[in-house]
Design a protein around this motif. Structure first.
Motif, PDB file in Angstrom:
ATOM      1  N   PHE A   1      -3.380  -0.683   8.386  1.00  0.00           N
ATOM      2  CA  PHE A   1      -4.033  -1.315   7.039  1.00  0.00           C
ATOM      3  C   PHE A   1      -3.713  -2.990   7.372  1.00  0.00           C
ATOM      4  CE2 PHE A   1       1.032   0.260   7.641  1.00  0.00           C
ATOM      5  CZ  PHE A   1       1.653  -0.854   6.935  1.00  0.00           C
TER       6      PHE A   1
ATOM      7  N   ASP B   1      -0.906   9.575  11.962  1.00  0.00           N
ATOM      8  CA  ASP B   1      -0.166  10.024  10.472  1.00  0.00           C
ATOM      9  C   ASP B   1      -0.807  11.994  10.872  1.00  0.00           C
ATOM     10  OD1 ASP B   1       1.343  11.357   8.494  1.00  0.00           O
ATOM     11  OD2 ASP B   1       0.566   9.232   7.273  1.00  0.00           O
TER      12      ASP B   1
ATOM     13  N   ARG C   1      -4.215   5.924  11.132  1.00  0.00           N
ATOM     14  CA  ARG C   1      -5.031   5.103  10.049  1.00  0.00           C
ATOM     15  C   ARG C   1      -4.888   4.202  10.421  1.00  0.00           C
ATOM     16  NH1 ARG C   1      -1.797   8.063   4.320  1.00  0.00           N
ATOM     17  NH2 ARG C   1      -4.069   6.692   3.398  1.00  0.00           N
TER      18      ARG C   1
ATOM     19  N   HIS D   1       0.617   4.897   1.636  1.00  0.00           N
ATOM     20  CA  HIS D   1       0.649   4.442   3.172  1.00  0.00           C
ATOM     21  C   HIS D   1       1.755   5.610   3.621  1.00  0.00           C
ATOM     22  CE1 HIS D   1      -2.449   3.129   5.409  1.00  0.00           C
ATOM     23  NE2 HIS D   1      -3.115   2.226   4.760  1.00  0.00           N
ATOM     24  N   SER D   2       1.799   6.511   5.181  1.00  0.00           N
ATOM     25  CA  SER D   2       3.641   6.472   5.366  1.00  0.00           C
ATOM     26  C   SER D   2       4.110   6.032   5.675  1.00  0.00           C
ATOM     27  CB  SER D   2       2.948   7.911   6.200  1.00  0.00           C
ATOM     28  OG  SER D   2       2.042   8.606   6.246  1.00  0.00           O
TER      29      SER D   2
ATOM     30  N   ARG E   1       0.915  -1.385  -0.269  1.00  0.00           N
ATOM     31  CA  ARG E   1       0.049   0.034  -0.119  1.00  0.00           C
ATOM     32  C   ARG E   1       0.996   1.561  -0.257  1.00  0.00           C
ATOM     33  NH1 ARG E   1      -5.020  -0.175   2.123  1.00  0.00           N
ATOM     34  NH2 ARG E   1      -5.066   1.261   2.267  1.00  0.00           N
TER      35      ARG E   1
END
Length: 386
Positions: free
Chosen positions: A149, A140, A147, A13-14, A10
Motif C-alpha cells: 500500500f 502476509d 501485499r 491490511h495487517s 487502509r
C-alpha cells in the motif's frame, strides 16, 4: 511531533503506517484571564502538556526553505500473525526535486502486535508544494500473499526570507555589496550568520556590525528589514575571469534560528557584477597633506597602476601651467619604471605651495614610452595652504 495530513487508512491490511513530523513543542497557556463568562475562549484540548507552558504540536505546522524536514515513520502489525520481508520506501518530490529518503533493507520479520520505527530527514531548498510518498510492501503469512500500500502526504514550503535587493557599488579597487533582507515569517528569527563567501580572486572586508558580535544581535521581527555591507577587493595576480562580460563575486550564506531553536540555512546563487571598463593606466594620490604652510616643502605620494594585460615602461610628465601655484622640486619629466600587468608602483613628489587658499593637485600626465601613448589626468586631490 505532529501527525502529517495523509491518505485514508487502509484497515484491510495487517500492517499500518503512521507518519509524524518531528518538530519543536508549542507554547500552551492553560489559564486564560477573563472578566465575564462571555469573554471565555472555547476550550481547546492540547495534545499533551509537557509543562505548564509547553505542549506537543496539534498539526503539521509551517515549514520553510532552508529548514530540515524530520519525520518519524511507525510500522505496526496489528494482526495475530506475523509478516515477513517488510520493505519501506520513502520519496520526497517537488517541482525541481525528486529524492529517495529511505529504501530498505527489508525487515525480515515483524511479529504480531509489534512495531518498527524509522526517522527520515531532508533539507528543503525550494519553495512550493512538496509530496512525501511512503510505499510499504510485505508478505502476509495470514493470507500467504505479498501485499503493498502507499500513503501520500502533501505540504507547502514557504520562503522565510526575502532578499529585497542586492546593490553593487564600486570605488577604485573596492566593490561594495549592499544586501537587504526581510523576515517573511510570522515569528521573530535570530540571525546567526550573514556572510559573503567570495569567489576566487576576491578578498572580503566585512563592514557589517552583525558579524562582529552575532550573539548580541537582537531578534529580527516579522516583516523587519536589515541591511548588510560587504567590501570585496581583488587579490593580487590575474584578474577574476569574465563570463559573458560578468564576474562572479560570491555567494551569500545565511544561518538563523527561530524562537524554539529550529535552525535554518540558505545559500544564494552567485552574485554577478559587470565591471566598468577601466583605463589602461590609473594615477591616484596615496598620501597628501590636508593643510600645509605657504612656501614650505611637503611630499605627496602617488600610485600608478597598469590595468592592461601587457608590461608598460612608464614616465611621469608634469605641466607647469596646470600644476601652479604648486611648485615641484626636480625634473618635470621623470621615469616611473617598468610596471607589470595588473600591478602598481608608488612614487613621490616634493612640492611647495606659492599662494594661500585651497589648491588642487593637477597637471600630471603618464606616458607609455613603449607604446608612445600619453594618459592625461584631471584633479587628483586638494589641500589647504595657510
Amino acid at each position: 511531533m505532529a501527525r502529517a495530513p495523509g491518505a485514508v487508512l487502509r484497515t484491510d491490511h495487517s500492517v499500518t503506517l503512521k507518519v509524524m513530523r518531528l518538530r519543536k513543542p508549542e507554547i500552551f497557556f492553560p489559564f486564560q484571564p477573563y472578566s465575564e463568562p462571555s469573554d471565555l475562549i472555547p476550550e481547546v484540548t492540547p495534545c499533551k502538556e509537557l509543562s505548564n507552558v509547553l505542549t506537543l504540536p496539534k498539526d503539521f505546522g509551517s515549514i520553510f526553505v532552508g529548514e530540515t524536514l524530520s519525520s518519524y515513520l511507525s510500522l505496526y502489525n496489528h494482526s495475530s500473525t506475523g509478516v515477513k520481508n517488510v520493505h519501506v520506501k520513502v520519496q520526497l518530490t517537488a517541482a525541481q526535486l525528486s529524492t529517495t529518503l529511505l529504501d530498505g533493507p527489508a525487515i525480515p520479520q515483524l511479529g504480531p502486535r509489534s512495531s518498527k520505527g524509522f526517522v527520515v530527514e531532508q533539507s528543503l531548498s525550494e519553495s512550493g508544494d512538496h509530496t512525501l510518498v511512503c510505499t510499504v510492501q510485505y508478505y502476509d503469512e495470514g493470507v500467504s500473499e505479498v501485499r503493498s500500500f502507499r500513503k501520500v502526504f502533501r505540504f507547502p514550503v514557504s520562503n522565510p526570507l526575502h532578499i529585497k535587493g542586492v546593490r553593487i557599488y564600486t570605488l577604485k579597487d573596492h566593490i561594495f555589496v549592499l544586501l537587504e533582507l526581510q523576515n517573511l515569517m510570522t515569528v521573530p528569527m535570530f540571525l546567526d550568520t550573514v556572510t559573503l563567501d567570495p569567489s576566487p580572486g576576491y578578498g572580503l572586508l566585512d563592514h557589517s556590525p552583525h558579524s562582529e558580535d552575532p550573539a548580541g544581535e537582537p531578534a529580527m521581527d516579522a516583516s523587519e528589514i536589515r541591511r548588510f555591507l560587504f567590501d570585496l577587493v581583488p587579490k593580487s595576480g590575474a584578474p577574476p575571469p569574465l563570463v559573458n562580460g560578468k564576474t562572479g563575486l560570491g555567494k551569500i550564506e545565511i544561518r538563523w534560528k527561530t524562537h524554539f531553536g529550529q535552525a535554518g540555512h540558505l545559500v544564494t546563487n552567485t552574485i554577478e557584477h559587470r565591471p566598468s571598463d577601466k583605463a589602461e593606466v590609473e594615477l591616484s594620490v596615496s598620501n597628501l597633506p590636508d593643510i600645509v604652510a605657504v612656501d614650505s616643502p611637503f611630499c605627496a605620494t602617488l600610485s600608478v597602476r597598469n590595468n592592461s594585460s601587457r608590461e608598460m615602461d612608464l614616465a611621469l610628465h608634469l605641466c607647469v601651467d596646470k600644476l601652479y601655484p604648486l611648485l615641484v622640486t626636480g625634473p618635470l619629466k621623470r621615469p616611473i619604471g617598468v610596471v607589470p600587468p595588473q600591478s602598481s608602483l608608488a612614487l613621490s613628489l616634493n612640492l611647495a605651495a606659492a599662494s594661500l587658499g585651497l589648491i588642487n593637485l593637477a597637471g600630471l600626465e603618464v606616458r607609455d614610452t613603449r607604446g608612445e601613448k600619453t594618459y592625461t589626468f584631471g584633479t587628483l586631490g586638494s589641500l589647504f595652504v595657510e
